[in-house]
Design an enzyme around this catalytic site. Structure first.
Site: not given
Length: 195
Positions: A8-9, A59, A84-85
């Site tokens: 992601h950015g 995001r 994400e983790r």
């Protein structure tokens, strides 16, 4: 089959070095510009992309949406395996705060983080399912730095260990039963404009 893996950015937390994990932080303006730059690159790419999918955290989802709109391709529903983790107690802290609270070896402590094995298992299950469900398609996947790092460790062992940069682009090709890297952690689209 090709899978394009995208981090992601940029977010405001990325800028100050806070671990985001599953905390749902939005892109900042620079992150949106980064996504547009990658979309521009992909529109001129030799590969044709059929779908975009993301983790569902805003995001990643906004990054995916910008790319899908620019390329005029479908944005698939988010897949929770790409999230994400989970970093447990560590989420929302900077490096200095982590060291102050838990010491230099904070990564080795049980602070509620999802294990490497858990992240790797869901990453590989996602790839397996995509290769079965979309075997004749090329898919762009927008996810997260730690998730992608663990996936790359499973696929390539120790060959690639660079930091996964915001809006980095990796392309994997499925050949027989193996995933082979065609491109790895590339940010050429950002470097040309110093974003």
């Amino acid at each position: 089959m090709l899978i394009g893996l995208i981090r992601h950015g940029q977010t405001d937390w990325n800028l100050i070095g806070k671990i985001q994990g599953r905390t749902d932080i939005p892109l900042n303006e620079n992150g949106r510009n980064q996504a547009k730059l990658l979309a521009d690159r992909l529109s001129q790419d030799t590969y044709t992309w059929d779908y975009v999918i993301s983790s569902g955290l805003q995001r990643a989802e906004e990054t995916a949406s910008i790319i899908a709109k620019s390329l005029n391709i479908p944005l698939l529903p988010p897949d929770g395996r790409l999230i994400e983790r989970s970093y447990g107690q560590v989420e929302g802290t900077t490096q200095e705060e982590r060291i102050a609270r838990w010491g230099d070896q904070w990564r080795e402590q049980d602070l509620g983080q999802e294990t490497n094995e858990e992240v790797r298992a869901r990453a590989m299950q996602f790839l397996q399912d995509m290769s079965e469900q979309h075997s004749n398609s090329n898919i762009l996947m927008v996810s997260h730095g730690s998730f992608l790092a663990q996936l790359y460790l499973v696929l390539f062992q120790e060959r690639f260990q660079e930091n996964i940069k915001n809006l980095s682009f990796t392309v994997l090709e499925k050949r027989d039963l193996q995933w082979s890297p065609i491109l790895y952690n590339c940010t050429r689209h950002l470097e040309e404009t110093n974003v």
